[in-house]
Design a protein around this motif. Structure first.
Motif, PDB file in Angstrom:
ATOM      1  N   PHE A   1       0.826  -1.207   0.000  1.00  0.00           N
ATOM      2  CA  PHE A   1       0.000   0.000   0.000  1.00  0.00           C
ATOM      3  C   PHE A   1       0.865   1.265   0.000  1.00  0.00           C
ATOM      4  O   PHE A   1       0.468   2.290  -0.552  1.00  0.00           O
ATOM      5  N   ASN A   2       2.051   1.171   0.606  1.00  0.00           N
ATOM      6  CA  ASN A   2       2.963   2.315   0.582  1.00  0.00           C
ATOM      7  C   ASN A   2       3.460   2.583  -0.842  1.00  0.00           C
ATOM      8  O   ASN A   2       3.589   3.745  -1.262  1.00  0.00           O
ATOM      9  N   ASN A   3       3.739   1.519  -1.591  1.00  0.00           N
ATOM     10  CA  ASN A   3       4.148   1.685  -2.988  1.00  0.00           C
ATOM     11  C   ASN A   3       3.027   2.328  -3.807  1.00  0.00           C
ATOM     12  O   ASN A   3       3.281   3.166  -4.675  1.00  0.00           O
ATOM     13  N   LEU A   4       1.798   1.924  -3.515  1.00  0.00           N
ATOM     14  CA  LEU A   4       0.643   2.511  -4.195  1.00  0.00           C
ATOM     15  C   LEU A   4       0.510   3.996  -3.848  1.00  0.00           C
ATOM     16  O   LEU A   4       0.194   4.827  -4.703  1.00  0.00           O
ATOM     17  N   SER A   5       0.784   4.303  -2.597  1.00  0.00           N
ATOM     18  CA  SER A   5       0.724   5.689  -2.136  1.00  0.00           C
ATOM     19  C   SER A   5       1.732   6.552  -2.889  1.00  0.00           C
ATOM     20  O   SER A   5       1.421   7.675  -3.310  1.00  0.00           O
ATOM     21  N   LYS A   6       2.943   6.037  -3.066  1.00  0.00           N
ATOM     22  CA  LYS A   6       3.972   6.782  -3.800  1.00  0.00           C
ATOM     23  C   LYS A   6       3.580   6.951  -5.273  1.00  0.00           C
ATOM     24  O   LYS A   6       3.826   8.003  -5.869  1.00  0.00           O
ATOM     25  N   MET A   7       2.970   5.936  -5.833  1.00  0.00           N
ATOM     26  CA  MET A   7       2.581   5.978  -7.240  1.00  0.00           C
ATOM     27  C   MET A   7       1.617   7.123  -7.529  1.00  0.00           C
ATOM     28  O   MET A   7       1.698   7.787  -8.563  1.00  0.00           O
TER      29      MET A   7
END
Length: 326
Positions: A106-112
């Motif tokens: 979810f953190n990677n999605l947040s950065k995206m």
């Protein structure tokens, strides 16, 4: 064409799941007698980011790619604001999707998507929110919160109760707190000394504070020093009758609709973002006693619902003075 959209979805294979424990759920095709089958766990994710094409698809793929199954998703994009809000509920196998990996995904999605807010919660694994309750002389909201905590209706742990009213040792509240090991702190306040420093020393490990008819105004310095959310219950529909004895004021004015408002506390008195409001009709047949009883019942219900919504990640800030409530 309106840009406002609100999408609510639920998957057909989980119709009726509300009547069953999440712990009894299994993915389609899983053997009920297989020793290798894992118990599924319930997760919640809220997301706030600039609006863009493909956010819902990426959110769904993030969950599905790890074997998760979305139970429901709620999306809100306000007209002409270019901001995206969502709340997703899903089930997953914690063996296949460990909690640490979930946070990373979810953190990677947040950065995206350059998210302003991305919060994931797994109620069965994560600690309950720790709260301190502040109250003055009136007991109705405090007692309701204590009983809601005892019955498991409120997903919180109460670390302590703080009051500027000295309750006797033989009162219902004190006996309840002693029986359950919840500390009670009496802090005598004056116009010159609101004991805010003492309060701060008592609440460092809390996640948020609840004002259960606490009849003291918290200063901006206190709010900045605490740095977390404070939820209050107001005795009417804001704006409403202010000052002392509001029920008497409303009763004498012959109002036909009474209410209660739960809101976040800000430096501006009774002007914080509203979380929940409830109303009930009254009439000329009500006397002052029935009027007050109806008003207090609304306050109890409204505050409890606001706390529950907050803990279930249903409340998101919106345009500074508003909230999105999923």
């Amino acid at each position: 064409m309106s840009l406002t959209r609100r999408v609510s979805t639920s998957l057909p294979q989980v119709i009726g799941f509300a009547n069953r424990s999440f712990k009894s759920l299994r993915f389609p095709g899983q053997s009920l007698d297989s020793s290798s089958s894992s118990v599924l766990t319930h997760g919640i994710h809220v997301f706030q980011c600039p609006d863009a094409v493909g956010i819902v698809a990426k959110l769904s793929d993030c969950i599905a790619s790890k074997g998760g199954n979305i139970l429901g998703a709620d999306v809100f994009v306000p007209e002409n604001k270019r901001v995206f809000y969502s709340r997703s509920q899903f089930i997953f196998d914690p063996v296949k999707w460990p909690r640490e990996q979930m946070d990373e995904d979810f953190n990677n999605l947040s950065k995206m998507f350059n998210a302003m807010r991305s919060v994931v919660r797994v109620p069965d694994q994560d600690p309950k929110y720790k709260i301190a309750v502040l109250a003055s002389k009136q007991d109705h909201c405090l007692v309701d919160l204590l009983h809601g905590w005892q019955d498991g209706r409120l997903p919180v742990d109460i670390t302590c109760v703080i009051s500027n009213h000295d309750r006797g040792s033989n009162t219902h509240v004190i006996r309840f707190l002693e029986r359950h090991g919840i500390p009670y702190h009496y802090l005598r306040t004056t116009k010159e000394n609101k004991r805010e420093g003492d309060i701060l020393e008592l609440v460092p490990n809390t996640d948020f504070l609840v004002l259960a008819r606490y009849m003291q105004i918290l200063s901006g310095n206190f709010l900045r020093s605490y740095g977390k959310d404070v939820i209050n219950i107001h005795h009417g529909l804001l704006p409403s009758f202010k000052g002392g004895n509001p029920s008497r004021q409303a009763f004498d004015a012959g109002v036909k609709l009474i209410g209660a408002t739960s809101h976040f506390v800000t430096e501006e008195l009774d002007a914080g973002p509203i979380i929940e409001q409830m109303v009930e009709r009254v009439s000329h047949r009500d006397n002052l006693l029935s009027f007050v009883q109806k008003s207090e019942n609304l306050e109890k219900q409204c505050l409890a619902k606001a706390i529950k919504s907050y803990c279930e990640l249903r409340v998101l800030p919106y345009e500074g003075k508003k909230t999105v409530l999923f």
